[in-house]
Scaffold this motif. Structure first.
Motif, PDB file in Angstrom:
ATOM      1  N   LEU A   1       1.151  -1.588  -0.279  1.00 38.72           N
ATOM      2  CA  LEU A   1       0.583   0.014  -0.150  1.00 38.72           C
ATOM      3  C   LEU A   1       0.294   1.296  -0.434  1.00 38.72           C
ATOM      4  O   LEU A   1       1.742   1.465   0.923  1.00 38.72           O
ATOM      5  N   LYS A   2       0.715   2.522  -0.837  1.00 38.27           N
ATOM      6  CA  LYS A   2       1.383   3.580  -1.527  1.00 38.27           C
ATOM      7  C   LYS A   2       0.523   4.382  -0.408  1.00 38.27           C
ATOM      8  O   LYS A   2       1.657   6.474  -0.606  1.00 38.27           O
ATOM      9  N   SER A   3      -0.353   4.570  -0.424  1.00 32.41           N
ATOM     10  CA  SER A   3      -0.982   6.375  -0.770  1.00 32.41           C
ATOM     11  C   SER A   3      -2.240   5.775   0.508  1.00 32.41           C
ATOM     12  O   SER A   3      -3.046   4.969   0.955  1.00 32.41           O
ATOM     13  N   VAL A   4      -2.735   7.135   1.089  1.00 36.38           N
ATOM     14  CA  VAL A   4      -3.828   7.260   1.902  1.00 36.38           C
ATOM     15  C   VAL A   4      -5.070   6.462   1.379  1.00 36.38           C
ATOM     16  O   VAL A   4      -5.951   6.304   1.163  1.00 36.38           O
ATOM     17  N   ARG A   5      -5.017   7.201  -0.449  1.00 36.43           N
ATOM     18  CA  ARG A   5      -6.688   6.525  -0.705  1.00 36.43           C
ATOM     19  C   ARG A   5      -6.580   5.461  -1.122  1.00 36.43           C
ATOM     20  O   ARG A   5      -7.699   4.410  -0.784  1.00 36.43           O
ATOM     21  N   GLU A   6      -5.430   4.563  -1.520  1.00 37.28           N
ATOM     22  CA  GLU A   6      -5.234   2.377  -0.992  1.00 37.28           C
ATOM     23  C   GLU A   6      -5.839   2.377   0.151  1.00 37.28           C
ATOM     24  O   GLU A   6      -6.719   1.722   0.127  1.00 37.28           O
ATOM     25  N   VAL A   7      -5.655   2.971   1.348  1.00 35.97           N
ATOM     26  CA  VAL A   7      -5.835   2.527   2.798  1.00 35.97           C
ATOM     27  C   VAL A   7      -7.421   2.683   2.660  1.00 35.97           C
ATOM     28  O   VAL A   7      -7.989   1.479   3.292  1.00 35.97           O
TER      29      VAL A   7
ATOM     30  N   ARG B   1      -5.249  -8.158   4.787  1.00 36.26           N
ATOM     31  CA  ARG B   1      -4.491  -9.754   4.011  1.00 36.26           C
ATOM     32  C   ARG B   1      -3.305  -8.923   3.559  1.00 36.26           C
ATOM     33  O   ARG B   1      -2.173  -9.948   3.307  1.00 36.26           O
ATOM     34  N   LEU B   2      -3.544  -7.555   2.500  1.00 34.96           N
ATOM     35  CA  LEU B   2      -2.401  -7.583   1.557  1.00 34.96           C
ATOM     36  C   LEU B   2      -1.058  -7.273   3.025  1.00 34.96           C
ATOM     37  O   LEU B   2      -0.053  -7.737   2.527  1.00 34.96           O
ATOM     38  N   THR B   3      -1.809  -6.506   4.048  1.00 37.43           N
ATOM     39  CA  THR B   3       0.486  -5.880   4.723  1.00 37.43           C
ATOM     40  C   THR B   3       0.619  -7.038   6.087  1.00 37.43           C
ATOM     41  O   THR B   3       1.340  -6.471   6.452  1.00 37.43           O
ATOM     42  N   GLY B   4      -0.231  -8.011   6.396  1.00 38.81           N
ATOM     43  CA  GLY B   4       0.085  -9.148   7.475  1.00 38.81           C
ATOM     44  C   GLY B   4      -0.040  -7.881   8.855  1.00 38.81           C
ATOM     45  O   GLY B   4       1.023  -8.975   9.786  1.00 38.81           O
ATOM     46  N   LEU B   5      -0.314  -6.846   8.648  1.00 39.91           N
ATOM     47  CA  LEU B   5      -0.437  -6.301  10.463  1.00 39.91           C
ATOM     48  C   LEU B   5      -1.777  -7.074  11.064  1.00 39.91           C
ATOM     49  O   LEU B   5      -2.730  -7.566  10.584  1.00 39.91           O
TER      50      LEU B   5
ATOM     51  N   GLN C   1      -4.664  -6.803  13.639  1.00 35.03           N
ATOM     52  CA  GLN C   1      -5.778  -6.190  13.671  1.00 35.03           C
ATOM     53  C   GLN C   1      -5.306  -5.325  14.531  1.00 35.03           C
ATOM     54  O   GLN C   1      -6.310  -4.155  13.764  1.00 35.03           O
ATOM     55  N   PRO C   2      -5.484  -4.985  15.588  1.00 34.36           N
ATOM     56  CA  PRO C   2      -5.308  -3.610  16.116  1.00 34.36           C
ATOM     57  C   PRO C   2      -4.036  -2.668  15.279  1.00 34.36           C
ATOM     58  O   PRO C   2      -4.627  -1.008  15.633  1.00 34.36           O
ATOM     59  N   GLU C   3      -3.489  -2.768  14.770  1.00 40.81           N
ATOM     60  CA  GLU C   3      -2.156  -2.059  13.570  1.00 40.81           C
ATOM     61  C   GLU C   3      -3.200  -1.905  12.837  1.00 40.81           C
ATOM     62  O   GLU C   3      -2.983  -0.778  12.378  1.00 40.81           O
ATOM     63  N   VAL C   4      -4.119  -2.851  12.376  1.00 47.33           N
ATOM     64  CA  VAL C   4      -4.401  -1.813  11.067  1.00 47.33           C
ATOM     65  C   VAL C   4      -5.913  -1.242  11.567  1.00 47.33           C
ATOM     66  O   VAL C   4      -6.401  -0.056  10.577  1.00 47.33           O
ATOM     67  N   HIS C   5      -6.567  -0.958  12.575  1.00 49.95           N
ATOM     68  CA  HIS C   5      -7.469  -0.377  12.844  1.00 49.95           C
ATOM     69  C   HIS C   5      -6.670   1.076  13.394  1.00 49.95           C
ATOM     70  O   HIS C   5      -7.126   1.801  12.889  1.00 49.95           O
TER      71      HIS C   5
END
Length: 347
Positions: free
Chosen positions: A15-21, A31-35, A37-41
């Motif tokens: 992921l390279k931009s805020v818009r993508e997130v 799934r894409l980042t492997g983070l 759940q708290p880190e995704v939040h």
């Protein structure tokens, strides 16, 4: 703020931009980042905060006048005590106010009156600056504006004559003509910010918002029309919030094709709540536009004629359809030489 400077939990792969997130569901981001759940939040919270210029504003804060960017509940008077009472002081300085109604109801008359009212000092209900008046239909009614200017001493009899004589009203109504959506976008993205930043303008009037969207799109193009409506309303909201400026949009109406019962058609409740209770017409542009409006007013023309001195006027009625700080209510008004003024309630 660039992507690499965001306070993110760690380096984010793929992921390279805020818009993508923000365009992906949380499960896909994980799934894409492997983070975890708290880190995704945390990632989604940070990305959303970057895109949001201001903290959310609750209805209760607006009603209490606790919004600092709204200058503590500052209102723009409409130069009529009866209508100012209806609107609890006048137009809010933040957000979009819609004034809809059929042709000849007096919408432009009231818009012209407010374009003069904004020029008064704050202590007399104005904002001490001019108005940007964007015409999308007919030519600007300059003769009517001049007549209303000459009658300001009558309309605003509570204001000292020295204050009125010191205001050069016609010099501070900036008129723009937008024949299509492209020219309207140029006006709002280039010319309006210059006038607002220089302090020359504290009111934007669009007369009317429906004309261009009705003429440039067919019925089957509703999706593209809604996208353009969203872009247009976003520009208005950004100008209003950044410069603490009220925005008044004149809107046309359309007839209701059928009557319906809320008991058997609960899906129609939204349409029922977004139009006057006593009218067979509803504002144009549908829910896509209604959701962008903070306060909806409607002016209707009746058959009754009212008189005052040597003048007579067809009775109009201004109704608050919805607003976060106002209940549904209405007042009778007349259009006189000096402007729009409330009349006694007719039984």
């Amino acid at each position: 703020m660039v992507w690499d400077q965001l306070p993110l939990p760690s380096r984010i792969p793929h992921l390279k931009s805020v818009r993508e997130v923000l365009s992906l569901p949380a499960v896909d981001v994980q799934r894409l980042t492997g983070l975890a759940q708290p880190e995704v939040h945390q990632l989604l919270t940070v990305a959303a905060a970057v895109c949001r210029r201001h903290a959310p504003l609750t209805v209760l804060q607006l009603q209490r006048g606790e919004c600092r960017r709204c200058e503590s509940g500052l209102r723009l008077s409409v130069s009529c005590p009866v209508l100012d009472g209806l609107l609890r002081g006048g137009l809010p300085v933040g957000g979009i106010t819609e004034l809809s109604g059929p042709s000849g109801a007096g919408k432009t008359q009231l818009a012209l009156q407010i374009s003069l009212s904004v020029q008064y000092p704050v202590e007399h209900g104005g904002l001490g600056a001019g108005a940007l008046y964007i015409c999308t239909e007919d030519s600007f009614p300059i003769r009517r504006l001049q007549q209303m200017i000459s009658e300001q001493a009558i309309l605003r009899s509570e204001v000292p004559p020295s204050v009125i004589s010191g205001l050069h009203f016609s010099d501070h109504v900036y008129i723009e003509h937008a024949a299509d959506l492209d020219s309207l976008q140029v006006c709002l993205s280039r010319r309006a910010p210059v006038l607002l930043a220089a302090g020359l303008v504290r009111l934007i009037v669009v007369d009317s918002v429906a004309a261009l969207f009705r003429s440039e799109f067919q019925t089957e193009d509703w999706l593209e029309r809604n996208k353009q409506l969203l872009t247009f309303s976003t520009m208005l909201h950004q100008l209003s919030q950044e410069f603490t400026t009220p925005v008044l949009c004149i809107n046309q109406v359309r007839g209701l094709k059928e009557t319906f019962s809320l008991r058997f058609n609960p899906s129609r409740c939204a349409s029922f709540c977004l139009r006057p209770l006593s009218s067979s017409v509803t504002p144009a542009l549908g829910l896509a536009w209604a959701n962008q409006v903070m306060m909806r007013l409607m002016m209707l023309r009746h058959q009754t004629t009212v008189s005052r001195g040597d003048q007579s006027s067809t009775l109009r009625r201004l109704e608050v359809v919805f607003a976060p700080h106002l209940a549904r209510s209405k007042r009778d008004v007349g259009v006189w030489r000096e402007g729009v003024r409330g009349v006694p309630v007719l039984e």
